[in-house]
Design a protein around this motif. Structure first.
Motif, short mmCIF file in Angstrom:
data_model
loop_
_atom_site.label_atom_id
_atom_site.label_comp_id
_atom_site.label_asym_id
_atom_site.label_seq_id
_atom_site.Cartn_x
_atom_site.Cartn_y
_atom_site.Cartn_z
N ALA A 21 0.82 -1.20 0.00
CA ALA A 21 0.00 0.00 0.00
C ALA A 21 0.86 1.26 0.00
O ALA A 21 0.52 2.25 -0.66
CB ALA A 21 -0.92 -0.01 1.22
N GLU A 22 1.96 1.24 0.72
CA GLU A 22 2.84 2.40 0.77
C GLU A 22 3.45 2.69 -0.61
O GLU A 22 3.54 3.85 -1.04
CB GLU A 22 3.95 2.17 1.79
N VAL A 23 3.88 1.65 -1.29
CA VAL A 23 4.45 1.83 -2.63
C VAL A 23 3.42 2.47 -3.55
O VAL A 23 3.72 3.41 -4.29
CB VAL A 23 4.92 0.48 -3.21
N ASP A 199 -6.04 6.09 2.38
CA ASP A 199 -4.80 5.35 2.62
C ASP A 199 -4.52 5.25 4.12
O ASP A 199 -4.13 4.19 4.63
CB ASP A 199 -3.60 6.04 1.97
N PHE A 200 -4.69 6.37 4.80
CA PHE A 200 -4.34 6.44 6.22
C PHE A 200 -5.28 5.59 7.06
O PHE A 200 -4.85 4.92 8.01
CB PHE A 200 -4.37 7.89 6.67
N ILE A 201 -6.56 5.59 6.71
CA ILE A 201 -7.51 4.75 7.43
C ILE A 201 -7.17 3.27 7.22
O ILE A 201 -7.22 2.46 8.17
CB ILE A 201 -8.94 5.05 6.96
N ALA A 202 -6.81 2.90 6.00
CA ALA A 202 -6.42 1.51 5.73
C ALA A 202 -5.17 1.14 6.54
O ALA A 202 -5.08 0.03 7.08
CB ALA A 202 -6.17 1.32 4.24
N ARG A 203 -4.23 2.07 6.64
CA ARG A 203 -3.02 1.79 7.41
C ARG A 203 -3.34 1.68 8.90
O ARG A 203 -2.81 0.80 9.59
CB ARG A 203 -1.98 2.89 7.17
#
Length: 246
Positions: A21-23, A199-203
């Motif tokens: 996900a970060e990539v 993205d942040f919620i998924a992380r």
């Protein structure tokens, strides 16, 4: 002259789903085509496997590791990751290589430069207001950002004493050191510049049991994050690419 060399993303997370996900987040935020964003997982490979002179710049992702963990308690993977990030900092400062350390990486860089890292200015998982200093308003990386701007944070440690040779560029109410520059083109951010709110919620969901927040508060945190407008950090990441020659 345009530098058409690729950029290198160094992942320092040991969780494959978080790495993937970060990539994707960094690729979208930088707007680099896939062939111009190379990727290396430092938990699996060593920095010595690449030639840093092949790259226009380097971005370091975040990690659940903490540099303040006592050395005997750090797992071997963290020890070799930190050793490589130290080598990268030394190389970048000596060779004027553009590098952007984020979140966990700011702690590594702070220690390399002689500053102090501690738990005093940890921040809960949340959107926060970031304010630029006078130097930040003049800096080529941050100077074009409206301030204050919103960024997404979640960290157990932070810089408590800024390195003497670092230039403070931005702060938040709960964390005095959010962005700084060392040398001409080595930068560090405490917040995550690459993520959207989704993205942040998924992380946060992936790391819900890592002690950043009570796991039962995830839904409430997600609601707050989803309601935030977070655009400036990603513009800053794109600006880093532009400044490095991309």
């Amino acid at each position: 002259m345009v530098d058409d060399r690729p950029f290198l993303l160094l992942s320092v997370r040991p969780e494959p789903a978080a790495v993937e996900a970060e990539v994707a987040s960094v690729r979208l935020a930088t707007e680099l085509p896939a062939e111009r964003l190379h990727h290396l997982r430092l938990d699996l490979d060593r920095l010595a496997t690449v030639d840093l002179d092949d790259y226009a710049g380097v971005v370091i992702g975040g990690s659940p590791f903490n540099v303040t963990t006592p050395e005997p308690q750090k797992p071997p993977v963290q020890q070799h990751v930190e050793a490589d990030l130290v080598r990268l900092a030394e190389h970048a400062l000596e060779r004027d290589l553009p590098v952007l350390y984020t979140c966990y990486g700011i702690g590594v860089l702070t220690r390399v430069l002689g500053g102090t890292v501690g738990p005093e200015f940890g921040e809960a998982v949340a959107p926060v207001a970031i304010t630029l200093t006078d130097a930040g308003r003049a800096d080529p990386l941050t100077g074009g950002l409206d301030a204050p701007f919103t960024a997404l944070v979640g960290h157990k440690e932070a810089t408590t004493v800024l390195p003497a040779e670092a230039v403070l560029l931005a702060s938040s109410a709960g964390c005095p050191v959010q962005v700084y520059r060392a040398g001409a083109r080595v930068y560090a951010t405490q917040f995550h510049p690459e993520v959207t709110t989704d993205d942040f919620i998924a992380r946060a969901t992936l790391y819900r049991d890592y002690g950043y927040f009570p796991s039962e508060e995830l839904d409430a945190i997600a609601t707050v994050v989803r309601g935030a407008s977070v655009t400036a950090p990603r513009r800053m990441l794109r600006r880093f690419v532009e400044l490095a020659g991309g």
